[in-house]
Design a protein around this motif. Sequence first.
Motif, mmCIF file in Angstrom:
data_model
loop_
_atom_site.group_PDB
_atom_site.id
_atom_site.type_symbol
_atom_site.label_atom_id
_atom_site.label_comp_id
_atom_site.label_asym_id
_atom_site.label_seq_id
_atom_site.Cartn_x
_atom_site.Cartn_y
_atom_site.Cartn_z
ATOM 1 N N HIS A 184 6.743 7.238 8.262
ATOM 2 C CA HIS A 184 7.982 7.889 8.850
ATOM 3 C C HIS A 184 7.900 9.392 8.665
ATOM 4 C CE1 HIS A 184 8.202 7.194 4.568
ATOM 5 N NE2 HIS A 184 9.403 7.899 4.451
ATOM 6 N N GLU A 212 2.405 8.591 -15.422
ATOM 7 C CA GLU A 212 2.833 9.680 -14.552
ATOM 8 C C GLU A 212 2.029 10.978 -14.434
ATOM 9 O OE1 GLU A 212 7.173 9.877 -14.256
ATOM 10 O OE2 GLU A 212 7.166 7.758 -13.535
ATOM 11 N N PHE A 269 -7.466 5.792 -0.150
ATOM 12 C CA PHE A 269 -7.345 4.450 0.036
ATOM 13 C C PHE A 269 -8.206 4.015 1.220
ATOM 14 C CE2 PHE A 269 -3.566 5.201 -2.141
ATOM 15 C CZ PHE A 269 -3.442 4.415 -3.316
ATOM 16 N N GLU A 281 1.957 1.873 -3.642
ATOM 17 C CA GLU A 281 0.715 2.178 -4.302
ATOM 18 C C GLU A 281 0.300 3.689 -3.995
ATOM 19 O OE1 GLU A 281 -2.314 -0.438 -3.637
ATOM 20 O OE2 GLU A 281 -1.634 -2.107 -4.950
ATOM 21 N N ALA A 282 0.416 4.005 -2.756
ATOM 22 C CA ALA A 282 0.076 5.574 -2.350
ATOM 23 C C ALA A 282 1.209 6.395 -3.080
ATOM 24 C CB ALA A 282 0.191 5.458 -0.969
ATOM 25 N N ALA A 283 2.460 6.134 -3.054
ATOM 26 C CA ALA A 283 3.397 6.905 -3.726
ATOM 27 C C ALA A 283 3.199 7.194 -5.051
ATOM 28 C CB ALA A 283 4.718 6.284 -3.260
ATOM 29 N N ALA A 284 2.992 6.045 -5.783
ATOM 30 C CA ALA A 284 2.499 5.765 -7.381
ATOM 31 C C ALA A 284 1.438 6.733 -7.532
ATOM 32 C CB ALA A 284 2.500 4.384 -7.687
ATOM 33 N N ALA A 285 0.412 6.873 -6.845
ATOM 34 C CA ALA A 285 -0.890 7.235 -7.105
ATOM 35 C C ALA A 285 -0.651 8.911 -6.870
ATOM 36 C CB ALA A 285 -2.010 6.802 -6.070
ATOM 37 N N LEU A 286 0.514 9.204 -6.124
ATOM 38 C CA LEU A 286 0.611 10.479 -6.143
ATOM 39 C C LEU A 286 1.593 11.170 -7.334
ATOM 40 C CD1 LEU A 286 1.646 10.805 -2.364
ATOM 41 C CD2 LEU A 286 -0.422 11.996 -3.490
ATOM 42 N N GLY A 287 2.143 10.200 -8.072
ATOM 43 C CA GLY A 287 2.762 10.447 -9.384
ATOM 44 C C GLY A 287 4.150 10.530 -9.062
ATOM 45 N N LEU A 288 4.690 9.903 -7.819
ATOM 46 C CA LEU A 288 6.206 9.806 -7.661
ATOM 47 C C LEU A 288 6.706 8.717 -8.722
ATOM 48 C CD1 LEU A 288 5.262 11.442 -5.108
ATOM 49 C CD2 LEU A 288 7.226 10.103 -3.826
ATOM 50 N N ASN A 289 7.760 8.968 -9.106
ATOM 51 C CA ASN A 289 8.369 8.024 -10.255
ATOM 52 C C ASN A 289 9.179 6.720 -9.239
ATOM 53 O OD1 ASN A 289 10.963 8.819 -9.458
ATOM 54 N ND2 ASN A 289 11.103 10.067 -11.005
ATOM 55 N N GLY A 290 9.577 5.965 -9.819
ATOM 56 C CA GLY A 290 10.032 4.599 -9.139
ATOM 57 C C GLY A 290 11.439 4.904 -8.064
ATOM 58 N N VAL A 330 7.218 16.162 -7.088
ATOM 59 C CA VAL A 330 6.518 15.798 -8.460
ATOM 60 C C VAL A 330 6.285 17.368 -8.926
ATOM 61 C CG1 VAL A 330 4.643 14.755 -9.764
ATOM 62 C CG2 VAL A 330 5.777 13.733 -7.553
ATOM 63 N N LEU A 354 -2.863 2.245 -11.544
ATOM 64 C CA LEU A 354 -2.286 1.311 -10.451
ATOM 65 C C LEU A 354 -2.492 -0.354 -11.166
ATOM 66 C CD1 LEU A 354 -3.114 2.694 -7.043
ATOM 67 C CD2 LEU A 354 -1.021 2.574 -8.309
ATOM 68 N N PHE A 408 2.288 7.707 4.889
ATOM 69 C CA PHE A 408 3.500 7.467 5.210
ATOM 70 C C PHE A 408 3.931 7.590 6.517
ATOM 71 C CE2 PHE A 408 3.681 9.393 0.731
ATOM 72 C CZ PHE A 408 3.257 8.207 0.078
ATOM 73 N N ASN A 434 -6.059 5.195 -12.529
ATOM 74 C CA ASN A 434 -4.975 5.914 -12.448
ATOM 75 C C ASN A 434 -3.701 4.907 -12.744
ATOM 76 O OD1 ASN A 434 -4.911 4.340 -10.374
ATOM 77 N ND2 ASN A 434 -4.483 6.378 -8.677
ATOM 78 N N ILE A 436 10.215 6.644 0.175
ATOM 79 C CA ILE A 436 9.098 5.763 1.017
ATOM 80 C C ILE A 436 9.576 4.671 1.115
ATOM 81 C CG2 ILE A 436 6.834 5.099 0.710
ATOM 82 C CD1 ILE A 436 7.022 8.056 0.390
ATOM 83 N N GLY A 486 0.921 -1.231 -0.002
ATOM 84 C CA GLY A 486 0.154 -0.041 0.002
ATOM 85 C C GLY A 486 0.980 1.294 -0.108
ATOM 86 N N GLN A 487 2.113 1.070 0.627
ATOM 87 C CA GLN A 487 2.938 2.554 0.583
ATOM 88 C C GLN A 487 3.219 2.706 -0.807
ATOM 89 O OE1 GLN A 487 4.027 4.120 3.423
ATOM 90 N NE2 GLN A 487 2.194 3.453 4.185
ATOM 91 N N ASN A 534 -3.156 4.499 3.947
ATOM 92 C CA ASN A 534 -1.696 4.368 3.236
ATOM 93 C C ASN A 534 -0.802 5.651 3.391
ATOM 94 O OD1 ASN A 534 -2.316 1.954 2.664
ATOM 95 N ND2 ASN A 534 -2.551 2.226 0.482
ATOM 96 N N ARG A 559 -1.463 10.257 -13.140
ATOM 97 C CA ARG A 559 -1.267 9.987 -11.811
ATOM 98 C C ARG A 559 -1.209 11.485 -10.856
ATOM 99 N NH1 ARG A 559 2.476 4.845 -11.174
ATOM 100 N NH2 ARG A 559 0.677 3.199 -11.682
ATOM 101 N N GLN A 580 12.274 7.971 -6.918
ATOM 102 C CA GLN A 580 11.520 8.770 -5.785
ATOM 103 C C GLN A 580 10.824 7.981 -4.707
ATOM 104 O OE1 GLN A 580 9.307 11.510 -8.021
ATOM 105 N NE2 GLN A 580 10.688 12.970 -8.265
#
Lengths: 372, 263
Positions: free
Chosen positions: B114, B96, B106, A270-279, B128, B73, B112, B71, A286, A267-268, B110, B99, A281
Motif C-alpha cells: 500500500h 528493537e 526475505f 515480519e518485514a515491519a518487525a525486522a525494520l525495528g517498527l514497534n507493535g 524508528v 523474529l 508493503f 534478529n 502496515i 510476512g508483512q 515482503n 532489529r 507502528q
Amino acid sequence: MTRRRGPSTPAAARPAAAQERPDAATARPRAGAAGEAWRWLHRNLFSTWYNALLTVVGLAAVCGAASRVGRWALTAADWRVVTNNLTLLLVGPYPRDQLWRVGLAVLVTAALAGLTAAAAGGGRSGVLMRRAPALAWLLAPLAVLWLVHGDGAVLDVVRTDRWGGLLLTLMLAAVGIVVSFPFGVALALGRQSTLPVVRAVSTACIEVVRGVPLVTVLFSTQIMLTLFLPEGLRPDRVLRAMAGLVVFSAAYVAENVRGGLQSVPQGQIEAAAALGLNGAQTTFLIVLPQALRAVVPSLVGQFISLFKDTSLVTIVGLQELLGIANSVLANPDYLGRYAEMYAFAGLVYWLFCYGMSRAGRRVEQRLGLGRR
Amino acid sequence: MTGERQAARDPAGGPAGCGVNDPIIVCEDVHKWFGSFHVLRGVTLTVRRGEKVVIVGPSGSGKSTFIRTLNALEPYQRGRIVVDGIELTSDLHNIERVRSEVGMVFQQFNLFPHLTVLDNITLAPIWVRKRPRREAEELAMQLLERVGIPEQAHKYPGQLSGGQQQRVAIARALAMEPRIMLFDEPTSALDPEMIKEVLEVMVELAQTGMTMLVVTHEIGFARQVADRVLLFDEGVIVEEGPPDQFFNHPQHERTRRFLAQIL
Ligand SMILES: Nc1ncnc2c1ncn2[C@@H]1O[C@H](COP(=O)(O)OP(=O)(O)O)[C@@H](O)[C@H]1O
Ligand SMILES: [Mg+2]
C-alpha cells in the motif's frame, strides 16, 4: 501472491475498456460506430432464435410495466400528498425560521463532496491538495452538527426533538457510520489483542450485539441509558437512538475488519518487525491500512444497510422519513395515498443508497492502485 | 530460559564500532524447538565484523529459522546469541535495538503493497530513527540509485518486476544503515533472468565491507563473495570452510552428497 500484476491504474485500463465496450464506442462518433453497435446487438441479444425471442419478450414486458407505472405517475397518482408535505418530510418539525441553517449544512456537505472528488481526481498535486480533504473531513461534520443543532450563543439551539424527516434519517445514519467506524476498528483490534482480558471483553461485546436484532439494541439503549446515568447527564431520545445504532454497527464493523486483519500476510508483520517498527507502528502503518482496503466493499454494504435500518427508530418514537410519511398518511385528507407516499420515500432511500454505493466503488478504485 | 537473563551489553562482545576483526555475531549452543520438534540442535557460530558468510543446506534443515533468530523474529530456548554487543533476550527494548541494526531481506520480498517504493524505504528511518522526511527521502533516492531503479520511486511494489521488488527490499533494509545484513534465499522466488540483477547489487554491497549472512544456493555468488561457507543439516552446522575448500575438498560425506545434488 508475489507474481506481478500489470499496472492497474484506471488511466491504463480506460483505453482498453473503450475498445471492448461497444456502447463507449458508439458514444464517440466514428465511421464504423453504427456497424459496431449492430454487431454488439447481434452478438449479445440476437445470437440465436430463442435469444432473440427472449430479448423481444423481455423488452415488451419491461416497456409495458414502465409505461403503466409512467401513466399512473402522470395521471392517476395524486402527488399532493408529497408536495403539500414536502418540508415536513424533509426536516420534520424543525423550526421553519431556522431552515436556512439546514440549507447551509447541505451546502457544506456538497462542498466537502466536491473537494474530495477534486482531490481524488487531481492526483498528487502538492501538499495542500493532499492535506485539504483530510482537514475538511474533520471540520465539515462538526460544522454540520453546529449548524443543525446550534450552540446557544451564536446560533439558537434546536433541540433534537425538533429534528425529523429526512434530516433526522441523515443525522442518525451519518453519526452511526462515522462514530461506529473507529469503535468497530478498536473492537476488531481488541479481539486480536494478546491481553486476555481485552480479547474477552471485545469478543463478548461483538458476539452479544451480533446475536440480537437491532430493535432490541435500540430499546436497550433507550432504557438503559436513562436508568444508569445521573439525571443531568441523561441523553435525549435521539442521542440514545444514535448510541444504539453506533453499538449495533460497531459490532459489524469489527467483524468485517477482523476479516481484513486476517487477510494481511504474516510476512508483512515480519518485514515491519525486522525494520525495528514497534507493535503500534506495525498495526497502524502496515496492518490496518491493508486490512481496511480489503474490507471497503463489505463496509460500504454494511453502511448502506445501516442507512436503511435507521427507519427502525420509529419504534422508539422518533419521526424520521418513514415515520413522518406514516403520520402524514394517517391524516384523513390523504386517505389511501400509500402508493404515492411510499414511491417517494423509496426513491429518496434509493438515491442515497445508490450514491453511497457509487462513492464506495470510487474509493475502491482509488485504493486499488497500490495493490499487488 | 532466555526470559530470565538480564539485558546487558556483553563484555566479551565489546562496545560497537571496535576493530575490524572482532566478533559481531556470537552464537553459543543455540537450541530451538517448534513444539516438540527440535529444529536447531546446538548452533555455535562466530561472525567477524565485515565477514561474508554463506549458508547452504537441504530444505527444512533450519537455515531460515537460524537466521531469523539473529534478529529475534524467532525466539530460541537454549544457548545465547549476542549481536553487536547486545544480548538477545526477551527484553523488548533490546530486540528493537538489534532489529534496527540488522537488515533483513526475505525470499518473498515482503514489500508493503500500500506504500510507494519511496515510502517503503523512508518508513523505518522516519518512524524508528526519527529522521526528518526530507532527509529520509534524499537517502532513499541515493539508495535507489545504488540498486539501479531511481525512476521507480513513485510506483507501487505491485507495478514492479520481481527483481526490481527485491532490489527495493534491499534498499529498504539499507535505509536503516544496518551493521549486518541477513538474506534468506533472496533470489529463490525470482525468474532466472532477474537473479543476476539482484546478485549484482549484493556483490556491490559485499564490496563496501558490510557484514553479510546469506542463505542461498547460488554457488557462483558464494565462490565470488563468501569468506566462509556453512553447510546446515538437521539443525546443526555440519561443515564450514572457505569456499574453495568447501566446494572443492569437502571433508564430510554429507557435504559431498549435498553438493552432488545441487551442482
Ligand atoms: N512456525 C513453525 N512452526 C512449526 N514448524 C516450523 C515453523 N517454521 C519452520 N518449521 C519447521 O522447521 C523446519 C526448518 O524450517 P526452515 O528453517 O524454514 O528450513 P530451511 O529454511 O532450511 O528450509 C522445517 O521442518 C519446518 O517445517
Ligand atoms: Mg528457508
